[in-house]
Design an enzyme around this catalytic site. Structure first.
Site, PDB file in Angstrom:
ATOM      1  CB  SER A   1      -6.266   2.535  -0.152  1.00 19.77           C
ATOM      2  OG  SER A   1      -4.978   2.986   0.113  1.00 19.77           O
TER       3      SER A   1
ATOM      4  CG  ASP B   1      -7.815  -0.447   5.641  1.00 19.42           C
ATOM      5  OD1 ASP B   1      -8.528   0.534   5.912  1.00 19.42           O
ATOM      6  OD2 ASP B   1      -6.603  -0.335   5.344  1.00 19.42           O
TER       7      ASP B   1
ATOM      8  CG  ASP C   1      -2.837   1.221  -2.848  1.00 18.96           C
ATOM      9  OD1 ASP C   1      -1.649   1.556  -2.625  1.00 18.96           O
ATOM     10  OD2 ASP C   1      -3.671   1.110  -1.940  1.00 18.96           O
TER      11      ASP C   1
ATOM     12  CG  ASP D   1      -2.198   0.796   0.928  1.00 20.12           C
ATOM     13  OD1 ASP D   1      -2.082   2.026   0.756  1.00 20.12           O
ATOM     14  OD2 ASP D   1      -3.280   0.192   0.860  1.00 20.12           O
TER      15      ASP D   1
END
Ligand SMILES: *[C@@H]1O[C@H](CO)[C@@H](O)[C@H](O)[C@H]1NC(C)=O
Ligand SMILES: *[C@@H]1O[C@H](CO)[C@@H](O)[C@H](O)[C@H]1NC(C)=O
Ligand SMILES: *[C@@H]1O[C@H](CO)[C@@H](O)[C@H](O)[C@H]1NC(C)=O
Ligand SMILES: *[C@@H]1O[C@H](CO)[C@@H](O)[C@H](O)[C@H]1NC(C)=O
Ligand SMILES: *[C@@H]1O[C@H](CO)[C@@H](O)[C@H](O)[C@H]1NC(C)=O
Ligand SMILES: *[C@@H]1O[C@H](CO)[C@@H](O)[C@H](O)[C@H]1NC(C)=O
Length: 670
Positions: free
Chosen positions: A223, A282, A487, A174
């Site tokens: 994200s 998440d 991402d 991430d």
């Protein structure tokens, strides 16, 4: 959210971000909106909903038609070279009911300061669960207000229906930029006279490409919508996943697009799973199954993962074969779980084996579906799990909801390898799809805690290395497309070295800055040099010293005000806080953070408590079947089409495919 660990600060800070470019509705510049909008791409046979809206602004600069929206709008679709048909006729579906609502928005910061929102009345229709099977160019035309039109040009891409890869493993670091990968290599790998003696696993991939990560209506992404682009081939709006954002108040009625695991399940009945060091609710893990414009609807999104979208008839991804991560507060019954229900019980009833700690994770069999939820909120990071382990005691993150700390935690590597064994067994010759996320690279970059971020990046790389070795052992390496990507970016780089001892000894900020060495004074990495009497015991490919005198001068400008001493933070970091006498949106350097360091003024609005995502393209590393298609520069949605192409997910008609695993063969282990 309920009882969170120390990381809660970071999560909250990110949600508070506000955009300063306001839009009536992103992807809808006209008073008529077609969602999916102009420039959308589709996989042949991919399900989607089509939302039409006609806006009648009541006041503000766009005021029109006395605020009365045209309820008699018409919409047609035309395939290039073909005749134009109504939506109901083309897709052979019933004409939906007209819906009406109103919403408001601010045209700019002046309007916001004046508390003067512009009000808009809306007439709308939504056609659900459509699919186009024939590749080609299509035009959707919305006609309204007696002569106004909004057109959307759509491309249904010509794609393969044959499988080239049996399995796909998608690793997502991430927020992981090339700058971070470069810095992590410097920490974990020794070089002699400018030449590395070992490399990251990522460095050894045969193919590398670059993906552009923009959102549909903003050039910076979050994200949720960036994960959604990777998983659906459709861009979306910040905080949204699996949908295009409409203007109605309901978070769950927006037009949906089908995700890779929904397609994979109904096309090949493969196994699929998600593993993350974040809460499983998440954005990055949950966007595989989530359809909502709010990534914060955590409880509902968990229910959608297990039961698929129940609010509107939609394709069923069957529930994950494996879900390993954090976020226990959406599972034990409490106000953060969907309708207060017990989702441990719901998963157990659906046949899942449940694991709540590393010991029981390692004891799981390979044949049952498995849910592993190891803590509340996000995982404590690799550095706290492996180096500053005394910090674990301060987390109140027990997966059963008590205030005790979760101490028997697996790492990303243990979770990923176990997931592969289960998916390999359950997928059998139908193969599997696994997404594995190193989540706190980004979360710790938000906190400006570079060592914690880079520790998690090294953990991800270590997991990729172990995965490749494991795939070899079980004979699946040649059948598996392995991708490692991110991402989105996040402002970070290294620009020199720091003599932390000299820095600490200086009295004022300007003198302290002399400790930063640039160019030839940057020196060499000291993180790989063993120190007498100090053992970090974290094995090869990680630093042997996390707290060298000569550290990295790191961080770039997308930050709040903060103070740097450039040393490892033995406790998780918080850079700014409220000051008595000032508004809670006016944040100043936290007095307890890096007290011997110097102040660096930020460039963000002073209400921001954390660093933010940035524009940069991110790398895509590829190995295995179809690897050659991942070279070059392309958009994030193209990753979906490349993977779908490699998995043969396109459908020429609405019949299930003939091929391995379809028909009479029984699913192994069910
Ligand atoms: C829209 O259609 C309704 C009937 O469906 C009709 O009563 C109304 O007058 C029409 N409005 C306009 C502006 O044409
Ligand atoms: C629009 O009308 C609403 C009340 O209906 C009002 O609160 C708002 O300030 C008005 N906005 C503008 C831009 O005039
Ligand atoms: C279904 O929609 C309702 C109303 O918007 C929402 O409260 C609920 O969370 C949704 N349920 C799921 C599982 O998405
Ligand atoms: C791990 O979980 C199992 C049940 O799944 C439990 O019996 C055991 O006590 C737990 N171990 C620890 C160290 O918490
Ligand atoms: C699960 O699969 C792995 C890899 O094939 C194997 O080593 C392990 O023994 C299996 N575990 C069980 C419980 O069957
Ligand atoms: C930071 O900004 C403040 C004004 O907001 C200024 O007074 C101060 O000198 C700046 N500090 C540095 C280190 O640039």
């Amino acid at each position: 959210m309920g009882k969170l660990g120390i990381l809660a600060v970071v999560t909250v800070a990110v949600t508070a971000a506000t955009a300063q470019t306001f839009q009536r509705l992103g992807a809808c510049p006209d008073l008529g909106c077609v969602l999916p909008p102009d420039q959308s791409d589709f996989l042949p046979g991919q399900y989607f909903d089509l939302r039409l809206e006609v806006h009648a602004p009541v006041n503000g600069s766009e005021a029109f038609n006395n605020g009365e929206p045209d309820e008699n709008f018409t919409v047609t679709i035309t395939k290039e070279g073909g005749e134009s048909k109504s939506i109901a006729e083309f897709f052979d579906v019933a004409e939906p009911e007209l819906e009406k609502w109103d919403f408001h928005w601010y045209e700019d910061l002046f309007a916001k300061d004046a508390h003067a929102p512009s009000v808009v009345n809306v007439a709308s229709k939504i056609y659900r669960k459509l699919a186009i099977y024939e590749p080609g160019n299509y035009v959707v035309t919305l006609k309204y207000y007696d002569g106004q039109t909004t057109t959307a040009n759509w491309v249904v891409r010509p794609l393969a229906t044959q499988k080239k890869a049996k399995n796909v493993i998608l690793f997502i670091g991430d927020g992981m930029t090339t700058n971070m990968i470069t810095a992590a290599r410097l920490l974990g790998h020794k070089s002699i006279n400018g030449k590395y003696q070992s490399l990251l696993q990522m460095d050894q991939f045969p193919v590398v490409g670059h993906q552009m990560t923009h959102s549909i209506d903003s050039f910076i992404t979050d994200s949720a919508n960036s994960a959604s682009a990777l998983y659906t081939g459709h861009k979306s709006t910040v905080n949204a996943m699996g949908v295009y954002v409409d203007s109605s108040a309901d978070f769950f009625d927006d037009p949906k697009v089908e995700t890779i695991v929904e397609l994979l399940k109904r096309t090949w009945d493969s196994a699929w799973g998600a593993v993350s060091t974040a809460a499983i609710s998440d954005a990055t893990p949950i966007a595989l199954t989530g359809h909502s414009r709010s990534r914060y609807a955590y409880g509902s999104l968990i229910d959608q993962g297990l039961n698929s979208v129940t609010n509107y008839s939609w394709t069923n991804q069957g529930g994950p074969d494996v879900w390993f991560g954090g976020g226990a507060e959406q599972f034990y019954p409490n106000s953060d779980s969907y309708e207060g229900k017990d989702y441990y019980e719901a998963f157990a009833k659906a046949g899942y084996e449940i694991s709540l700690n590393k010991t029981s994770l390692l004891e799981l069999g390979n044949s049952s579906r498995a849910l592993g939820i190891f803590c509340q909120s996000h995982f404590p990071v690799w550095l706290d799990r492996n180096v500053f382990t005394e910090n674990l005691e301060s987390f109140k993150n027990d997966p059963l909801g008590s205030e005790n700390p979760a101490l028997d935690l697996p790492g990303l590597k243990e979770m990923t390898l176990k997931a592969i064994d289960i998916l390999h067994t359950r997928g059998g010759d139908k193969g599997f799809f696994l997404m594995s996320e190193g989540a706190s690279i980004d979360k710790q970059m938000h906190a400006l805690d570079y060592d914690r971020a880079l520790g998690d990046l090294l953990e991800l790389d270590d997991t990729v290395r172990a995965t490749i070795n494991h795939l070899k052992e079980i004979g699946e390496l040649e059948n598996t497309l392995v991708l490692v990507t991110a991402d989105h970016g996040h402002g970070f780089d290294v620009f020199g070295g720091v003599d932390t001892k000299y820095l600490s000894a200086q009295e004022n900020d300007r003198d302290k800055r002399r400790a930063v060495g640039i160019y030839e004074q940057a020196g060499l990495s000291q993180y790989t040099v063993p120190v007498e009497g100090v053992s970090y015991g974290t094995g090869p490919n990680f630093p042997v010293n996390w707290d060298p005198r000569y550290s990295l001068a790191a961080g770039l400008s997308a930050n709040p005000d903060h103070r740097e001493n450039y040393r490892v933070h033995k406790k998780p970091r918080k850079v700014v806080s409220n000051t008595p006498g000032f508004s809670k949106n006016d944040l100043f350097v936290d007095s307890k953070d890096s007290p011997d360091g110097f102040v660096i003024n930020g460039t963000l609005p002073v209400s921001e408590s954390a660093g933010v995502h940035s524009l940069t393209d991110v790398a895509v590393f590829a190995m295995g079947p179809c690897q050659e298609t991942f070279g070059g520069v392309y958009g994030n949605i193209d990753i979906f089409y490349k993977v779908a192409n490699c998995l043969g997910l396109a459908r020429p008609d609405n019949k299930p495919p003939a091929g391995p695993g379809s028909g009479c063969k029984k699913h192994q282990g069910q």
